[in-house]
Design a protein around this motif. Sequence first.
Motif, PDB file in Angstrom:
ATOM      1  N   GLY A  41       0.828  -1.212   0.000  1.00  0.00           N
ATOM      2  CA  GLY A  41       0.000   0.000   0.000  1.00  0.00           C
ATOM      3  C   GLY A  41       0.856   1.254   0.000  1.00  0.00           C
ATOM      4  O   GLY A  41       0.658   2.162  -0.820  1.00  0.00           O
ATOM      5  N   GLY A  42       1.811   1.275   0.913  1.00  0.00           N
ATOM      6  CA  GLY A  42       2.680   2.437   1.012  1.00  0.00           C
ATOM      7  C   GLY A  42       3.455   2.657  -0.268  1.00  0.00           C
ATOM      8  O   GLY A  42       3.578   3.784  -0.764  1.00  0.00           O
ATOM      9  N   HIS A  43       3.929   1.553  -0.817  1.00  0.00           N
ATOM     10  CA  HIS A  43       4.699   1.647  -2.055  1.00  0.00           C
ATOM     11  C   HIS A  43       3.847   2.199  -3.184  1.00  0.00           C
ATOM     12  O   HIS A  43       4.261   3.045  -3.969  1.00  0.00           O
ATOM     13  CB  HIS A  43       5.235   0.252  -2.401  1.00  0.00           C
ATOM     14  N   ARG A  44       2.578   1.738  -3.225  1.00  0.00           N
ATOM     15  CA  ARG A  44       1.676   2.201  -4.279  1.00  0.00           C
ATOM     16  C   ARG A  44       1.439   3.713  -4.161  1.00  0.00           C
ATOM     17  O   ARG A  44       1.489   4.443  -5.159  1.00  0.00           O
ATOM     18  CB  ARG A  44       0.352   1.448  -4.161  1.00  0.00           C
ATOM     19  N   LEU A  45       1.213   4.170  -2.930  1.00  0.00           N
ATOM     20  CA  LEU A  45       0.982   5.603  -2.721  1.00  0.00           C
ATOM     21  C   LEU A  45       2.189   6.412  -3.176  1.00  0.00           C
ATOM     22  O   LEU A  45       2.061   7.460  -3.815  1.00  0.00           O
ATOM     23  CB  LEU A  45       0.695   5.878  -1.247  1.00  0.00           C
ATOM     24  N   VAL A  46       3.379   5.901  -2.844  1.00  0.00           N
ATOM     25  CA  VAL A  46       4.585   6.619  -3.240  1.00  0.00           C
ATOM     26  C   VAL A  46       4.679   6.691  -4.757  1.00  0.00           C
ATOM     27  O   VAL A  46       5.021   7.728  -5.330  1.00  0.00           O
ATOM     28  CB  VAL A  46       5.839   5.946  -2.646  1.00  0.00           C
ATOM     29  N   ARG A  47       4.335   5.591  -5.403  1.00  0.00           N
ATOM     30  CA  ARG A  47       4.414   5.593  -6.868  1.00  0.00           C
ATOM     31  C   ARG A  47       3.448   6.594  -7.473  1.00  0.00           C
ATOM     32  O   ARG A  47       3.779   7.279  -8.448  1.00  0.00           O
ATOM     33  CB  ARG A  47       4.161   4.188  -7.403  1.00  0.00           C
ATOM     34  N   VAL A  48       2.258   6.674  -6.855  1.00  0.00           N
ATOM     35  CA  VAL A  48       1.291   7.673  -7.324  1.00  0.00           C
ATOM     36  C   VAL A  48       1.887   9.062  -7.206  1.00  0.00           C
ATOM     37  O   VAL A  48       1.839   9.877  -8.133  1.00  0.00           O
ATOM     38  CB  VAL A  48      -0.016   7.562  -6.512  1.00  0.00           C
ATOM     39  N   MET A  49       2.488   9.330  -6.041  1.00  0.00           N
ATOM     40  CA  MET A  49       3.038  10.667  -5.821  1.00  0.00           C
ATOM     41  C   MET A  49       4.240  10.935  -6.709  1.00  0.00           C
ATOM     42  O   MET A  49       4.473  12.056  -7.134  1.00  0.00           O
ATOM     43  CB  MET A  49       3.414  10.832  -4.352  1.00  0.00           C
ATOM     44  N   GLN A  50       5.010   9.887  -6.982  1.00  0.00           N
ATOM     45  CA  GLN A  50       6.160  10.069  -7.865  1.00  0.00           C
ATOM     46  C   GLN A  50       5.694  10.472  -9.262  1.00  0.00           C
ATOM     47  O   GLN A  50       6.320  11.278  -9.929  1.00  0.00           O
ATOM     48  CB  GLN A  50       6.959   8.768  -7.966  1.00  0.00           C
ATOM     49  N   LYS A  51       4.575   9.885  -9.653  1.00  0.00           N
ATOM     50  CA  LYS A  51       4.105  10.143 -11.008  1.00  0.00           C
ATOM     51  C   LYS A  51       3.407  11.497 -11.109  1.00  0.00           C
ATOM     52  O   LYS A  51       3.582  12.210 -12.083  1.00  0.00           O
ATOM     53  CB  LYS A  51       3.162   9.023 -11.433  1.00  0.00           C
ATOM     54  N   LEU A  52       2.617  11.833 -10.091  1.00  0.00           N
ATOM     55  CA  LEU A  52       1.770  13.019 -10.195  1.00  0.00           C
ATOM     56  C   LEU A  52       2.311  14.231  -9.456  1.00  0.00           C
ATOM     57  O   LEU A  52       1.740  15.309  -9.545  1.00  0.00           O
ATOM     58  CB  LEU A  52       0.360  12.703  -9.674  1.00  0.00           C
ATOM     59  N   GLY A  53       3.348  14.074  -8.704  1.00  0.00           N
ATOM     60  CA  GLY A  53       3.836  15.202  -7.921  1.00  0.00           C
ATOM     61  C   GLY A  53       3.024  15.359  -6.663  1.00  0.00           C
ATOM     62  O   GLY A  53       2.738  14.395  -5.962  1.00  0.00           O
ATOM     63  N   LYS A  54       2.576  16.614  -6.375  1.00  0.00           N
ATOM     64  CA  LYS A  54       1.779  16.821  -5.173  1.00  0.00           C
ATOM     65  C   LYS A  54       0.331  16.409  -5.438  1.00  0.00           C
ATOM     66  O   LYS A  54      -0.263  16.809  -6.424  1.00  0.00           O
ATOM     67  CB  LYS A  54       1.839  18.291  -4.780  1.00  0.00           C
ATOM     68  N   VAL A  55      -0.193  15.592  -4.526  1.00  0.00           N
ATOM     69  CA  VAL A  55      -1.536  15.069  -4.748  1.00  0.00           C
ATOM     70  C   VAL A  55      -2.439  15.465  -3.586  1.00  0.00           C
ATOM     71  O   VAL A  55      -2.051  15.371  -2.417  1.00  0.00           O
ATOM     72  CB  VAL A  55      -1.514  13.527  -4.852  1.00  0.00           C
ATOM     73  N   ASP A  56      -3.627  15.898  -3.932  1.00  0.00           N
ATOM     74  CA  ASP A  56      -4.618  16.250  -2.923  1.00  0.00           C
ATOM     75  C   ASP A  56      -5.083  14.982  -2.213  1.00  0.00           C
ATOM     76  O   ASP A  56      -5.325  13.955  -2.850  1.00  0.00           O
ATOM     77  CB  ASP A  56      -5.804  16.930  -3.635  1.00  0.00           C
ATOM     78  N   GLU A  57      -5.220  15.101  -0.913  1.00  0.00           N
ATOM     79  CA  GLU A  57      -5.590  13.926  -0.137  1.00  0.00           C
ATOM     80  C   GLU A  57      -6.938  13.353  -0.568  1.00  0.00           C
ATOM     81  O   GLU A  57      -7.152  12.156  -0.554  1.00  0.00           O
ATOM     82  CB  GLU A  57      -5.635  14.299   1.342  1.00  0.00           C
ATOM     83  N   LYS A  58      -7.838  14.233  -0.995  1.00  0.00           N
ATOM     84  CA  LYS A  58      -9.185  13.776  -1.360  1.00  0.00           C
ATOM     85  C   LYS A  58      -9.179  13.005  -2.670  1.00  0.00           C
ATOM     86  O   LYS A  58     -10.060  12.193  -2.935  1.00  0.00           O
ATOM     87  CB  LYS A  58     -10.115  14.982  -1.476  1.00  0.00           C
ATOM     88  N   GLN A  59      -8.182  13.277  -3.496  1.00  0.00           N
ATOM     89  CA  GLN A  59      -8.132  12.579  -4.781  1.00  0.00           C
ATOM     90  C   GLN A  59      -7.461  11.224  -4.676  1.00  0.00           C
ATOM     91  O   GLN A  59      -7.673  10.360  -5.513  1.00  0.00           O
ATOM     92  CB  GLN A  59      -7.353  13.433  -5.786  1.00  0.00           C
ATOM     93  N   LEU A  60      -6.642  11.078  -3.654  1.00  0.00           N
ATOM     94  CA  LEU A  60      -5.836   9.858  -3.557  1.00  0.00           C
ATOM     95  C   LEU A  60      -6.642   8.560  -3.608  1.00  0.00           C
ATOM     96  O   LEU A  60      -6.233   7.627  -4.290  1.00  0.00           O
ATOM     97  CB  LEU A  60      -4.976   9.906  -2.296  1.00  0.00           C
ATOM     98  N   PRO A  61      -7.797   8.474  -2.894  1.00  0.00           N
ATOM     99  CA  PRO A  61      -8.531   7.195  -2.940  1.00  0.00           C
ATOM    100  C   PRO A  61      -8.905   6.785  -4.354  1.00  0.00           C
ATOM    101  O   PRO A  61      -8.796   5.609  -4.706  1.00  0.00           O
ATOM    102  CB  PRO A  61      -9.781   7.482  -2.110  1.00  0.00           C
ATOM    103  N   GLN A  62      -9.319   7.758  -5.179  1.00  0.00           N
ATOM    104  CA  GLN A  62      -9.701   7.394  -6.538  1.00  0.00           C
ATOM    105  C   GLN A  62      -8.488   6.959  -7.353  1.00  0.00           C
ATOM    106  O   GLN A  62      -8.555   5.997  -8.117  1.00  0.00           O
ATOM    107  CB  GLN A  62     -10.369   8.592  -7.249  1.00  0.00           C
ATOM    108  N   ILE A  63      -7.393   7.673  -7.171  1.00  0.00           N
ATOM    109  CA  ILE A  63      -6.231   7.361  -8.004  1.00  0.00           C
ATOM    110  C   ILE A  63      -5.589   6.042  -7.574  1.00  0.00           C
ATOM    111  O   ILE A  63      -5.273   5.197  -8.401  1.00  0.00           O
ATOM    112  CB  ILE A  63      -5.193   8.495  -7.923  1.00  0.00           C
TER     113      ILE A  63
END
Lengths: 249, 633
Positions: free
Chosen positions: B483-505
């Motif tokens: 899970g943590g790794h996935r979140l990091v990958r999301v952030m690596q790809k998108l830069g700064k991410v809004d917390e509310k958007q994270l569940p969808q992404i």
Amino acid sequence: MSKRGGRGANVLKGANFEYDTEIKLDVKPELDFPIHPDLKKQSAPSEREARVLRNFRAYQSTVQAGPIYTHPTKRDTDAPAKTFSEEQFNKQYGVNVKADFDPFTGVDTYSKKYDPPKQTLPNLKRIKLDRKLFPKELWDVLAGASGDDIRANISRAGERKGAMIDANTVTTNGASEVDQKDMVKLIDKAGEEGEGDDEEANSENEEEEPQDETYEDDEDGGDYNAEGYFSGGEGDGDDGDDTAGGDDY
Amino acid sequence: MSQSKNAVELCALLVDEIYGELTSRIITILLRRGRLQIQPLGRHTRLTRRQLKHGLAILIQQHLVFFHETKSSTHYEANKDAAYNLIRTGKVLEVVENKFGGVAKDLVHSLFLMGHAKVPDLFEAYESGDHRATGDFGVSEKPATNGVNGHTNGHTSAHELRQTLVKLLDAGFIAPIYNQMFRSPTDLRNELETDLQASGGAFDGGAKGPKKKTALRDKLEQQLEDMRSTRPAWEGKGRKRDREIDSNGSNGSAKRRRIVEDGSDNDDDLKGDLLLNGDLTVYLNYEKLAVALRNQELVALAHTRIGDVTSQVYDKFLALLEPVIDRCQEHIDGGDGTTIRLKSVYNALPENVNVSLGIGKIGKDKIDTGALDRPQLKPQSEIEEDGDDDEDMIKDIGAVRPSVPQPRFIVDDDNPHDLFASVDEEERRMDDLNNHLRVLLADEAPFLRMCFDNEYTVDFPELVEYLKDKELAFYLRECFGPGGHRLVRVMQKLGKVDEKQLPQIALMKQKDIRTKLAEMQMAGMVDIQGVPRDASHTNARMIFLWHFDEERVKALFLEKIYKAMSRHLQRLDIVRRKNSGIVQLSQRSDVLSGTVALTEEQTNLISDFRKTESKFVLQISRLDGLVAIFKDY
């Protein structure tokens, strides 16, 4: 034990606590260092890693047997590794043979002659150094002319000890007249100061003496050198295996 | 290496581990306090002048301390990198043995002991047999697979010794010492700066204004670079590329192939003999050794990602490239940098590598190799990519055929009849080799880049970046789960991410995300930023942006590794103390000479201790592999 159960019944009305002899608590005292819940075992070394290990170990043992290694002089080997200040850091090192002498294990035994020699100073005589590649202020410890001067100084200190026992040696050691006079004075002094001789030899060569360290005198101090009877006076008397063994019992 | 607490602690422990207490005490203070003269050094270490001088002499001899001598004073400064490099001793010896055999290893071992040495002294030290101590770790004593190891115990002729040294000098692993190596880089810089300002010209009377300062800095860089290239180079180093290639293959057939433009062997020896008789003082060039270690790492990567044969091909390829790389992190220009032709690889590859293995066979029409045949003049990072489509297509590449016909003639002075070998055979071999290179080319890891037709190079920065990302991902996965790794990958790809958007992404539950992110923030891996939507600054009217700062995390990770290594060393010390009785017994001279035999119980105790010890050292050396990736390569 049954007394405790009875007392409980007395204290609380209506409640009847019977001591259960069968009860087994599944509570253990907590460990100081609990076992990691998800600890993985180290995988075995590959062939290459085994070679790396062997090489490293070989290098380490060669250095330790060689002239440049200095053995630890920690007073208390069980002291925590963490130190909070430079003062505390420095305090843990350095051995004063006389003060730190351990009467139980410190006395040399015959088998001590088999122990590997312990050096607290690297033996620069045994390695080839090119003094051109060193700063000038270090030249006097490097092997060479000036290094020999210091050697001579040290052996003179040893000779003086001999002189105190046998006055005849003063005339036979070929010292100049001025030296002889000094020597006579020293002998007079020695009568009053007794053991203060070592420190004097030190202060001749060093302007600064922050700590009372033992001197590396690998020169033989005549038959007076009782301390180094077996090991040349180097042993610090602390074999390492005499760690304050109290906690085993 | 930054002057961090953990790094300082580790360096001090390493010096203690190898050279003992006195040197370690001195270097600890030098690391903590920076440059010092001998008087303050004495004050801080509480050592006598005599002890200090002895310790400093050893430290300077082993290159662990820089010094700077002026008319009135001498300053000493710790050399952190050299202190850290002590842990690589075993690896360096292994790499040298692998390349040049047992004699070379022992020679390097002697040089390690001596720091730097005149060649005759080095030979003398070798002869005296300092190197013959065996490492009695609890590991099985198997000779290296190289087959050249048999020399170690027999007598080595002077000629052989010289030849080995010449080889090592040619490879750049051993180099002649130069003036500036005893001075710290900062001192060197300052000196140059004063020289520049004193010499008049544009910088007379100091650099004022930003423009002049930049100019001065550029000039300094230039001069430092010049200095590097004007080091007294070993004579044989002139012909860098396409030098003699030893083909000690995996089965040890020491057959020698050489490429046409190379000179003859006798010539080399003669020149070497002349030079070695003189007052040549040599030292171990860690910069170059790091290059060899990096190559080893990369070949291991190719081995795990692709396969055995391909990694052997890659090994040869990197070996061809090695002579032109003086140090890691050197900026190599893409495109006009050094390229290796397919033919050179072909010539360098030993006969016994069966290139026909390790490649799938698919018909030519089944795969599209168009993307691979397109030469790429610049590294990937410098080109704007038009799309990832090509990459996806070429991922499943099996076998490809070269579009350009290859030259068929090779010259081999050992086996002249190779010339008349069947043309078919050679063409097939060349084809297979080409296919291996293409597999490397097509891999997700940027192993190779094709610059022109059949000319390849390696973009080391990108490849190392890939290695770093891989290790970091592995670490995050281990510590924070998928899970943590996935979140990091999301952030690596998108830069700064809004917390509310994270569940969808990320397709995870809000609750899980929050716990995970909080956990990772505590560990310093991710960070949060609140942006108020209006002036009220209430939590409800706030946008929370999560981000992942890669550089910071890498630095943190490095610190953690340093700390772990220190703890291992400290723990090892405790184990040693617990076993000190038995260890001392095993070191007694009568036990070593065999006059007194140990009981079975004692032998067991010793071997147990050795096993534990080797586990610690193994772990430290594995951690060092990570440090190398993140810091040195």
